[in-house]
Design a protein around this motif. Structure first.
Motif, PDB file in Angstrom:
ATOM      1  N   UNK A  17      54.712  31.775  43.704  1.00  0.00           N
ATOM      2  CA  UNK A  17      53.713  30.844  44.254  1.00  0.00           C
ATOM      3  C   UNK A  17      52.397  30.979  43.494  1.00  0.00           C
ATOM      4  N   UNK A  18      51.966  32.232  43.262  1.00  0.00           N
ATOM      5  CA  UNK A  18      50.680  32.454  42.592  1.00  0.00           C
ATOM      6  C   UNK A  18      50.722  31.928  41.159  1.00  0.00           C
ATOM      7  N   UNK A  19      51.881  32.100  40.507  1.00  0.00           N
ATOM      8  CA  UNK A  19      52.029  31.568  39.149  1.00  0.00           C
ATOM      9  C   UNK A  19      51.852  30.053  39.168  1.00  0.00           C
ATOM     10  N   UNK A  20      52.512  29.399  40.142  1.00  0.00           N
ATOM     11  CA  UNK A  20      52.382  27.944  40.278  1.00  0.00           C
ATOM     12  C   UNK A  20      50.933  27.530  40.508  1.00  0.00           C
ATOM     13  N   UNK A  21      50.167  28.401  41.173  1.00  0.00           N
ATOM     14  CA  UNK A  21      48.762  28.088  41.462  1.00  0.00           C
ATOM     15  C   UNK A  21      47.846  28.405  40.282  1.00  0.00           C
ATOM     16  N   UNK A  22      48.430  28.880  39.171  1.00  0.00           N
ATOM     17  CA  UNK A  22      47.639  29.112  37.972  1.00  0.00           C
ATOM     18  C   UNK A  22      47.100  30.525  37.825  1.00  0.00           C
ATOM     19  N   UNK A  23      47.540  31.442  38.688  1.00  0.00           N
ATOM     20  CA  UNK A  23      47.066  32.831  38.573  1.00  0.00           C
ATOM     21  C   UNK A  23      47.660  33.492  37.335  1.00  0.00           C
ATOM     22  N   UNK A  24      46.862  34.353  36.732  1.00  0.00           N
ATOM     23  CA  UNK A  24      47.374  35.230  35.670  1.00  0.00           C
ATOM     24  C   UNK A  24      47.921  36.489  36.352  1.00  0.00           C
ATOM     25  N   UNK A  25      49.161  36.853  36.021  1.00  0.00           N
ATOM     26  CA  UNK A  25      49.840  37.931  36.751  1.00  0.00           C
ATOM     27  C   UNK A  25      50.221  39.078  35.827  1.00  0.00           C
ATOM     28  N   UNK A  26      50.167  40.284  36.384  1.00  0.00           N
ATOM     29  CA  UNK A  26      50.667  41.455  35.683  1.00  0.00           C
ATOM     30  C   UNK A  26      51.441  42.334  36.648  1.00  0.00           C
ATOM     31  N   UNK A  27      52.469  42.994  36.145  1.00  0.00           N
ATOM     32  CA  UNK A  27      53.231  43.946  36.957  1.00  0.00           C
ATOM     33  C   UNK A  27      53.109  45.314  36.303  1.00  0.00           C
ATOM     34  N   UNK A  28      52.733  46.299  37.104  1.00  0.00           N
ATOM     35  CA  UNK A  28      52.675  47.685  36.622  1.00  0.00           C
ATOM     36  C   UNK A  28      53.611  48.515  37.471  1.00  0.00           C
ATOM     37  N   UNK A  29      54.471  49.298  36.827  1.00  0.00           N
ATOM     38  CA  UNK A  29      55.281  50.261  37.580  1.00  0.00           C
ATOM     39  C   UNK A  29      54.809  51.668  37.217  1.00  0.00           C
ATOM     40  N   UNK A  30      54.885  52.556  38.188  1.00  0.00           N
ATOM     41  CA  UNK A  30      54.489  53.944  37.935  1.00  0.00           C
ATOM     42  C   UNK A  30      55.473  54.613  36.985  1.00  0.00           C
ATOM     43  N   UNK A  31      56.774  54.326  37.159  1.00  0.00           N
ATOM     44  CA  UNK A  31      57.810  54.961  36.340  1.00  0.00           C
ATOM     45  C   UNK A  31      58.618  53.877  35.644  1.00  0.00           C
ATOM     46  N   UNK A  32      59.437  54.310  34.676  1.00  0.00           N
ATOM     47  CA  UNK A  32      60.374  53.387  34.033  1.00  0.00           C
ATOM     48  C   UNK A  32      61.758  53.511  34.656  1.00  0.00           C
TER      49      UNK A  32
END
Ligand SMILES: [Zn+2]
Length: 252
Positions: A17-32
């Motif tokens: 939804x946020x992507x559709x609204x034009x937000x710039x998104x990032x995902x961070x994970x603590x581990x791989x």
């Protein structure tokens, strides 16, 4: 979030939804995700899962970063906090979503505490992350949100009620597609639990949350409203067309 696939499972529909609204998104994970296999060695599975997380984030149109911690050792200490603050400073977000402070697994709870502390620290001028080179200080404390706990429950099996639900009925298909990029986890669970358990279990949880608020599928959230954190309902305002606030026209 703590591990590769947590963001997809817990908040993937909302991210679309946020992507559709034009937000710039990032995902961070603590581990791989170095403990996410019973048959593949640590470094190999971490490489596989890092690539899966990258590919899933690319499908969403988000960037991906890993803070470089180890599975089962996600914990709030000074060294880990400096790493997480540095990653967060590189993006300098307006809004951060992390795990529920209470969840089934300590990695999730500690990730929640790390992110809460990092959000507070990222704009503090004298806080040095001691990375090489260190990222620039952030502009301000971002608004902090907690996703529903895994299965929506605390470690004693009690429901943790969200403050608001997001209707993800329209974004469930891309959420499922994004989660399917974590093929190593799907294969692992398929071998042990039957076909498509991975995607179907996520879908069943989303349907459960939906049944609490009158949507077909939903994700639940709470906003951190402690002193020093933004209280403006930034996420709720952006998602107002998809929102059910708990307590307003409650359906039980
Ligand atoms: Zn996890």
């Amino acid at each position: 979030m703590a591990h590769p696939d947590d963001a997809e499972i817990l908040v993937g529909g909302t991210l679309f939804h946020l992507k559709d609204l034009g937000w710039e998104l990032g995902i961070v994970t603590m581990t791989a995700g170095d403990c996410g296999s019973a048959t593949v060695a640590r470094e190999a599975i971490a490489r596989i899962r890092y690539a899966e997380a990258q590919s899933a984030a690319a499908y969403l149109g988000a960037w991906y970063a890993c803070a470089g911690l180890m599975d089962v050792e996600v914990m709030l200490n000074a060294e880990n906090l400096r790493r997480v603050v540095d990653v967060m400073r590189q993006f300098d977000p307006d809004v951060v979503i992390t795990h529920s402070p209470v969840d089934y697994m300590l990695d999730h709870e500690e990730a929640s505490r790390l992110v809460r502390a990092a959000a507070f620290a990222l704009a503090i001028p004298n806080y040095e992350t001691r990375q090489n080179p260190p990222a620039q200080r952030g502009r301000a404390t971002p608004a902090l949100y907690y996703a529903d706990a895994t299965e929506g429950k605390d470690p004693l099996g009690q429901r943790i009620n969200p403050q608001f639900y997001v209707n993800i009925s329209k974004t469930l298909p891309p959420k499922r597609e994004m989660l399917s990029h974590h093929a190593s986890q799907g294969e692992w669970l398929r071998a042990h639990h039957g076909i498509d358990e991975y995607l179907d279990r996520m879908t069943a949880w989303a349907a459960n949350y939906g049944s609490e608020c009158g949507f077909a599928y939903a994700e639940g959230f709470r906003q951190h409203l402690g002193h020093g954190y933004p209280h403006e309902p930034i996420l709720q305002a952006a998602l107002k067309g998809f929102l059910h606030v708990r307590g307003s026209h409650e359906t039980g």
